[in-house]
Design a protein around this motif. Structure first.
Motif, PDB file in Angstrom:
ATOM      1  N   PRO A  77      13.554   9.602  -5.527  1.00  0.00           N
ATOM      2  CA  PRO A  77      12.114   9.858  -5.589  1.00  0.00           C
ATOM      3  C   PRO A  77      11.614   9.871  -7.036  1.00  0.00           C
ATOM      4  O   PRO A  77      12.371  10.175  -7.964  1.00  0.00           O
ATOM      5  N   LEU A  78      10.359   9.564  -7.206  1.00  0.00           N
ATOM      6  CA  LEU A  78       9.766   9.505  -8.540  1.00  0.00           C
ATOM      7  C   LEU A  78       9.957  10.818  -9.305  1.00  0.00           C
ATOM      8  O   LEU A  78      10.319  10.804 -10.481  1.00  0.00           O
ATOM      9  N   VAL A  79       9.758  11.931  -8.642  1.00  0.00           N
ATOM     10  CA  VAL A  79       9.926  13.227  -9.301  1.00  0.00           C
ATOM     11  C   VAL A  79      11.362  13.397  -9.797  1.00  0.00           C
ATOM     12  O   VAL A  79      11.588  13.948 -10.878  1.00  0.00           O
ATOM     13  N   ALA A  80      12.332  12.901  -9.049  1.00  0.00           N
ATOM     14  CA  ALA A  80      13.735  13.000  -9.480  1.00  0.00           C
ATOM     15  C   ALA A  80      13.980  12.192 -10.749  1.00  0.00           C
ATOM     16  O   ALA A  80      14.752  12.613 -11.615  1.00  0.00           O
ATOM     17  N   SER A  81      13.331  11.051 -10.886  1.00  0.00           N
ATOM     18  CA  SER A  81      13.476  10.257 -12.118  1.00  0.00           C
ATOM     19  C   SER A  81      12.930  11.028 -13.314  1.00  0.00           C
ATOM     20  O   SER A  81      13.554  11.066 -14.380  1.00  0.00           O
ATOM     21  N   VAL A  82      11.766  11.656 -13.139  1.00  0.00           N
ATOM     22  CA  VAL A  82      11.157  12.420 -14.224  1.00  0.00           C
ATOM     23  C   VAL A  82      12.012  13.640 -14.560  1.00  0.00           C
ATOM     24  O   VAL A  82      12.290  13.912 -15.734  1.00  0.00           O
ATOM     25  N   GLU A  83      12.458  14.355 -13.529  1.00  0.00           N
ATOM     26  CA  GLU A  83      13.322  15.514 -13.756  1.00  0.00           C
ATOM     27  C   GLU A  83      14.625  15.120 -14.434  1.00  0.00           C
ATOM     28  O   GLU A  83      15.112  15.835 -15.310  1.00  0.00           O
ATOM     29  N   LEU A  84      15.187  13.998 -14.024  1.00  0.00           N
ATOM     30  CA  LEU A  84      16.446  13.538 -14.606  1.00  0.00           C
ATOM     31  C   LEU A  84      16.311  13.368 -16.113  1.00  0.00           C
ATOM     32  O   LEU A  84      17.160  13.838 -16.886  1.00  0.00           O
ATOM     33  N   VAL A  85      15.265  12.714 -16.549  1.00  0.00           N
ATOM     34  CA  VAL A  85      15.052  12.508 -17.986  1.00  0.00           C
ATOM     35  C   VAL A  85      14.911  13.853 -18.689  1.00  0.00           C
ATOM     36  O   VAL A  85      15.512  14.079 -19.743  1.00  0.00           O
ATOM     37  N   TRP A  86      14.153  14.754 -18.107  1.00  0.00           N
ATOM     38  CA  TRP A  86      13.946  16.061 -18.712  1.00  0.00           C
ATOM     39  C   TRP A  86      15.264  16.824 -18.816  1.00  0.00           C
ATOM     40  O   TRP A  86      15.580  17.408 -19.862  1.00  0.00           O
ATOM     41  N   VAL A  87      16.054  16.848 -17.748  1.00  0.00           N
ATOM     42  CA  VAL A  87      17.327  17.578 -17.747  1.00  0.00           C
ATOM     43  C   VAL A  87      18.306  16.967 -18.754  1.00  0.00           C
ATOM     44  O   VAL A  87      18.961  17.687 -19.510  1.00  0.00           O
ATOM     45  N   LEU A  88      18.410  15.648 -18.766  1.00  0.00           N
ATOM     46  CA  LEU A  88      19.344  14.999 -19.692  1.00  0.00           C
ATOM     47  C   LEU A  88      18.975  15.278 -21.142  1.00  0.00           C
ATOM     48  O   LEU A  88      19.849  15.424 -21.994  1.00  0.00           O
ATOM     49  N   SER A  89      17.678  15.379 -21.406  1.00  0.00           N
ATOM     50  CA  SER A  89      17.218  15.655 -22.762  1.00  0.00           C
ATOM     51  C   SER A  89      17.329  17.138 -23.114  1.00  0.00           C
ATOM     52  O   SER A  89      17.955  17.492 -24.116  1.00  0.00           O
ATOM     53  N   SER A  90      16.754  17.985 -22.289  1.00  0.00           N
ATOM     54  CA  SER A  90      16.657  19.407 -22.643  1.00  0.00           C
ATOM     55  C   SER A  90      17.949  20.181 -22.417  1.00  0.00           C
ATOM     56  O   SER A  90      18.289  21.047 -23.217  1.00  0.00           O
ATOM     57  N   SER A  91      18.663  19.887 -21.354  1.00  0.00           N
ATOM     58  CA  SER A  91      19.873  20.653 -21.050  1.00  0.00           C
ATOM     59  C   SER A  91      21.135  20.048 -21.649  1.00  0.00           C
ATOM     60  O   SER A  91      22.084  20.770 -21.935  1.00  0.00           O
ATOM     61  N   TYR A  92      21.152  18.732 -21.804  1.00  0.00           N
ATOM     62  CA  TYR A  92      22.375  18.066 -22.276  1.00  0.00           C
ATOM     63  C   TYR A  92      22.226  17.449 -23.664  1.00  0.00           C
ATOM     64  O   TYR A  92      23.203  16.969 -24.229  1.00  0.00           O
ATOM     65  N   GLY A  93      21.019  17.417 -24.197  1.00  0.00           N
ATOM     66  CA  GLY A  93      20.800  16.919 -25.540  1.00  0.00           C
ATOM     67  C   GLY A  93      21.056  15.432 -25.731  1.00  0.00           C
ATOM     68  O   GLY A  93      21.336  15.000 -26.849  1.00  0.00           O
ATOM     69  N   LEU A  94      20.955  14.665 -24.653  1.00  0.00           N
ATOM     70  CA  LEU A  94      21.158  13.225 -24.788  1.00  0.00           C
ATOM     71  C   LEU A  94      20.042  12.611 -25.631  1.00  0.00           C
ATOM     72  O   LEU A  94      18.904  13.095 -25.631  1.00  0.00           O
ATOM     73  N   THR A  95      20.369  11.569 -26.344  1.00  0.00           N
ATOM     74  CA  THR A  95      19.397  10.885 -27.178  1.00  0.00           C
ATOM     75  C   THR A  95      18.495  10.014 -26.320  1.00  0.00           C
ATOM     76  O   THR A  95      18.791   9.714 -25.157  1.00  0.00           O
ATOM     77  N   ARG A  96      17.412   9.582 -26.902  1.00  0.00           N
ATOM     78  CA  ARG A  96      16.478   8.674 -26.236  1.00  0.00           C
ATOM     79  C   ARG A  96      17.213   7.411 -25.768  1.00  0.00           C
ATOM     80  O   ARG A  96      17.019   6.950 -24.649  1.00  0.00           O
ATOM     81  N   ASP A  97      18.075   6.856 -26.609  1.00  0.00           N
ATOM     82  CA  ASP A  97      18.824   5.652 -26.239  1.00  0.00           C
ATOM     83  C   ASP A  97      19.759   5.908 -25.064  1.00  0.00           C
ATOM     84  O   ASP A  97      19.879   5.066 -24.164  1.00  0.00           O
TER      85      ASP A  97
END
Length: 131
Positions: free
Chosen positions: A40-60
């Motif tokens: 779902p669209l919300v899962a895509s948005v949440e995924l980006v947020w979690v990967l960035s905020s909780s795991y510190g993944l880079t934009r790339d």
């Protein structure tokens, strides 16, 4: 088709919890083109947020993860065309993925522009500043 929650995608991508990651891997790797998983669209948005905020993944790294999901024949992403366009704009830098996606969805719905108070979204996501 079965729906996939954000936490299943996170466990699959990050492989950070032995039990849940193994279950997520088994589930996702059991999907096929005939029996795909739906993101779902919300899962895509949440995924980006979690990967960035909780795991510190880079934009790339985040852009690469989205790209892999988008190219998978075993997954169907909600509004995949707009997610792809937002992913490309996000990968170029400057704007948040959510801002890029908001602008791309509004554009796809025929909006002339998307208004915002966020100057970063004006510069990088193509929105228009509320005057």
């Amino acid at each position: 088709m079965i729906g996939l929650d954000t936490n299943v995608l996170v466990r699959y991508i990050m492989q950070d919890d032995p039990k849940q990651s193994a279950k997520a891997t088994k589930l996702i790797e059991s999907l096929t083109g005939d029996q795909p998983g739906f993101v779902p669209l919300v899962a895509s948005v949440e995924l980006v947020w979690v990967l960035s905020s909780s795991y510190g993944l880079t934009r790339d790294q985040i852009a690469e993860a989205l790209d892999l999901l988008l190219r998978s024949k075993e997954l169907v992403l909600d509004r995949a065309d707009q997610v792809l366009q937002a992913q490309r704009r996000f990968a170029q830098g400057g704007a948040d993925f959510a801002d890029c996606l908001i602008e791309r969805i509004a554009h796809a719905q025929g909006c002339e522009t998307t208004m915002t108070f966020d100057t970063g979204a004006v510069k990088a996501a193509g929105m228009t500043l509320v005057a």
